[in-house]
Design a protein around this motif. Sequence first.
Motif: not given
Length: 126
Positions: A54-62, A75-81
């Motif tokens: 993603h642009e700026g190496a940043e993405a919304c969870v959506c 997905v939120s669980h994986h991102l928390k890890v």
Amino acid sequence: MTVDLGLVATTGRACCTPVTGEPLSAEAADDLARSLKALADPTRLRLLSIIAAHEGAEACVCDLTEPVGLSQPTVSHHLKVLADAGLVTRDKRGVWAYYALVPGAVTGLTAHLAAHLEASLGTPAR
């Protein structure tokens, strides 16, 4: 099969080679293992890759649920890890959370591992 321990007793030498390098401390091994465990999951590797793309190496969870084919809570669980391992940061904006790669985190992790493992082989770390 019989093992002859007489050689050790008569020469005073053990059969093992001496430690000549600096091994990881218990704390450093725990930290490294936490990061490697976070990366040792195909979904989390894909999420890192998708965020990096993603642009700026940043993405919304959506934007991350559909590509991996999982529900938003999973997905939120994986991102928390990944966040707990110090690989991504989380920024809450309204109802959405945005995840960004921590600059140099993956490079630092691999460099740290390489430095400890390659030093003992006499191979220069990259």
